[in-house]
Design a protein around this motif. Structure first.
Motif, PDB file in Angstrom:
ATOM      1  N   ILE A  11      46.557  41.792  31.926  1.00 55.54           N
ATOM      2  CA  ILE A  11      47.251  41.117  30.825  1.00 55.54           C
ATOM      3  C   ILE A  11      48.013  39.927  31.395  1.00 55.54           C
ATOM      4  O   ILE A  11      48.818  40.090  32.325  1.00 55.54           O
ATOM      5  N   PHE A 153      55.689  45.681  24.693  1.00 49.93           N
ATOM      6  CA  PHE A 153      54.786  46.218  25.704  1.00 49.93           C
ATOM      7  C   PHE A 153      54.135  47.518  25.214  1.00 49.93           C
ATOM      8  O   PHE A 153      52.965  47.780  25.507  1.00 49.93           O
ATOM      9  N   TYR A 169      50.030  43.555  34.725  1.00 44.06           N
ATOM     10  CA  TYR A 169      50.689  42.595  33.847  1.00 44.06           C
ATOM     11  C   TYR A 169      51.267  41.471  34.699  1.00 44.06           C
ATOM     12  O   TYR A 169      51.980  41.716  35.686  1.00 44.06           O
ATOM     13  N   ALA A 180      57.776  45.524  31.715  1.00 48.41           N
ATOM     14  CA  ALA A 180      56.419  46.074  31.728  1.00 48.41           C
ATOM     15  C   ALA A 180      56.320  47.244  32.707  1.00 48.41           C
ATOM     16  O   ALA A 180      55.735  48.289  32.387  1.00 48.41           O
TER      17      ALA A 180
END
Length: 200
Positions: A11, A153, A169, A180
């Motif tokens: 991500i 998140f 992430y 995160a």
């Protein structure tokens, strides 16, 4: 060196990771080299707290009306935050986009999670071809949630269908990476393309 096979998904944040975004790109010319006045304007008028409200879903029309009422002498400069928005982007961060392109070529599931005003996002997507690599994108302004709120998140986990412990992430803001990591993601604080490339 870690293989990308270590991750089931990646991500990305957008601004500051894949694209160079900074309101100073617009305001340097408007302040004609007066860096002190520029920084005062961006800290006291079009401030980070105000911008976060745009990221959280407040429209530009509302946000700028509020600021103009509070700082009528700055009306023209406040207006530049809207018309000058496209010029706040100075292109791709090439090394980071190279990593994204490489991961896409390998078939890695890629997603984006960005603090971004909702009404400006479609134009952004149209301007940057690398956006085609993302299977899905969460835009804070559309959700009414901004990083580092843990709920955005958690939304990413549910919407993307990823396992945090197997998902990387990437963000240029340490507080967002920490959030995160707090819910189980593997995090990388982006400080440049070289460090990102070493992860894969």
């Amino acid at each position: 060196m870690t293989s990308p096979l270590t991750y089931d998904a990646v991500i990305f944040d957008l601004g500051g990771v894949l694209v160079d975004w900074d309101p100073r790109h617009v305001y340097r010319d408007l302040f004609e080299g007066n860096d002190w006045a520029l920084e005062a304007f961006l800290s006291e008028v079009c401030s980070p707290d105000w911008h976060t409200k745009l990221d959280g879903g407040m429209s530009f029309a509302e946000g700028m009306a509020v600021l103009t009422a509070e700082h009528p002498h700055c009306a023209a400069l406040i207006d530049a935050y809207d018309w000058g928005w496209p010029q706040m982007f100075r292109g791709e961060i090439e090394g980071a986009v190279d990593v994204l392109e490489s991961l896409a070529a390998q078939g890695m599931p890629l997603y984006a999670l960005s603090n971004f005003p909702a009404e400006k996002f479609d134009a952004f997507v149209a301007s940057f071809p690398f956006m085609r690599h993302f299977r899905d994108v969460i835009v804070s302004g559309r959700e009414g949630l901004t990083k580092p709120d843990l709920r955005i998140f958690e939304l990413a986990v549910n919407r993307f269908g990823v396992t945090p412990q197997r998902t990387l992430y990437i963000d240029d803001r340490a507080e967002n990476v920490a959030a995160a990591v707090a819910i189980g993601f593997r995090g990388h604080h982006f400080t440049g393309p070289e460090g990102l490339a070493k992860l894969f």
